[in-house]
Write a protein that holds these residues in place. Structure first.
Motif, PDB file in Angstrom:
ATOM      1  N   ARG A  15      30.170  25.171  22.485  1.00  0.00           N
ATOM      2  CA  ARG A  15      31.410  24.482  22.108  1.00  0.00           C
ATOM      3  C   ARG A  15      31.440  23.079  22.732  1.00  0.00           C
ATOM      4  N   VAL A  16      31.079  23.007  24.008  1.00  0.00           N
ATOM      5  CA  VAL A  16      31.050  21.710  24.695  1.00  0.00           C
ATOM      6  C   VAL A  16      30.039  20.790  24.025  1.00  0.00           C
ATOM      7  N   TRP A  17      28.845  21.313  23.755  1.00  0.00           N
ATOM      8  CA  TRP A  17      27.814  20.495  23.112  1.00  0.00           C
ATOM      9  C   TRP A  17      28.279  20.000  21.753  1.00  0.00           C
ATOM     10  N   ALA A  18      28.976  20.856  21.014  1.00  0.00           N
ATOM     11  CA  ALA A  18      29.488  20.457  19.697  1.00  0.00           C
ATOM     12  C   ALA A  18      30.477  19.307  19.841  1.00  0.00           C
ATOM     13  N   LEU A  61      31.188  17.447  16.535  1.00  0.00           N
ATOM     14  CA  LEU A  61      31.298  18.572  15.610  1.00  0.00           C
ATOM     15  C   LEU A  61      32.462  19.464  16.011  1.00  0.00           C
ATOM     16  N   ASN A  62      32.960  20.203  15.057  1.00  0.00           N
ATOM     17  CA  ASN A  62      34.067  21.117  15.299  1.00  0.00           C
ATOM     18  C   ASN A  62      33.560  22.290  16.144  1.00  0.00           C
ATOM     19  N   PRO A  63      34.076  22.449  17.366  1.00  0.00           N
ATOM     20  CA  PRO A  63      33.579  23.523  18.233  1.00  0.00           C
ATOM     21  C   PRO A  63      33.863  24.918  17.687  1.00  0.00           C
ATOM     22  N   LYS A  93      31.498  29.915  15.778  1.00  0.00           N
ATOM     23  CA  LYS A  93      31.331  30.969  14.772  1.00  0.00           C
ATOM     24  C   LYS A  93      29.864  31.091  14.352  1.00  0.00           C
ATOM     25  N   LEU A  94      29.227  29.960  14.132  1.00  0.00           N
ATOM     26  CA  LEU A  94      27.808  29.966  13.763  1.00  0.00           C
ATOM     27  C   LEU A  94      26.983  30.698  14.821  1.00  0.00           C
ATOM     28  N   TYR A  95      27.174  30.326  16.082  1.00  0.00           N
ATOM     29  CA  TYR A  95      26.403  30.952  17.157  1.00  0.00           C
ATOM     30  C   TYR A  95      26.836  32.393  17.403  1.00  0.00           C
ATOM     31  N   ARG A  96      28.119  32.681  17.264  1.00  0.00           N
ATOM     32  CA  ARG A  96      28.576  34.062  17.441  1.00  0.00           C
ATOM     33  C   ARG A  96      27.866  34.974  16.429  1.00  0.00           C
ATOM     34  N   ASP A  97      27.828  34.540  15.168  1.00  0.00           N
ATOM     35  CA  ASP A  97      27.171  35.331  14.125  1.00  0.00           C
ATOM     36  C   ASP A  97      25.664  35.412  14.357  1.00  0.00           C
TER      37      ASP A  97
END
Length: 101
Positions: free
Chosen positions: A62-65, A70-72, A77-81
């Motif tokens: 999220r921080v990197w996003a 980018l929208n964290p 969600k992308l990484y969670r999935d």
């Protein structure tokens, strides 16, 4: 590869996007290889699932996003999935290794 501003038409933009996506997918494959390799160092199903690590990883993504605009929520969600899938696969790999010991 051209920068977005250097592209002269929509096809050049699409070609560049396709090339980036191909690289992203290749990098996910490399990441998955490390995930499977990590299974040999884990001693329990809880270690495989590593909920604290999972949550910490999501926070850092999220921080990197945010750092790159980018929208964290979308990146989380992308990484969670993605990582949930990888954890399921790692668990299968870990269980398979434990059966063969």
């Amino acid at each position: 590869m051209k920068s977005p501003d250097e592209c002269l038409n929509i096809q050049e933009i699409r070609d560049c996007i396709d090339e980036i996506d191909k690289q992203v997918i290749s990098d996910f494959s490399k990441r998955f290889a490390y995930v499977k390799a990590a299974a040999k160092f884990k001693t329990s199903e809880t270690n495989v699932k590593a909920p604290d690590r999972f949550n910490s990883m999501l926070q850092s993504r999220r921080v990197w996003a945010e750092e790159v605009g980018l929208n964290p929520d979308v990146i989380e969600k992308l990484y969670r999935d993605l990582v949930s899938y990888f954890i399921d696969e790692e668990l299968k790999h870990w269980q398979s290794n434990k059966k063969s010991e």
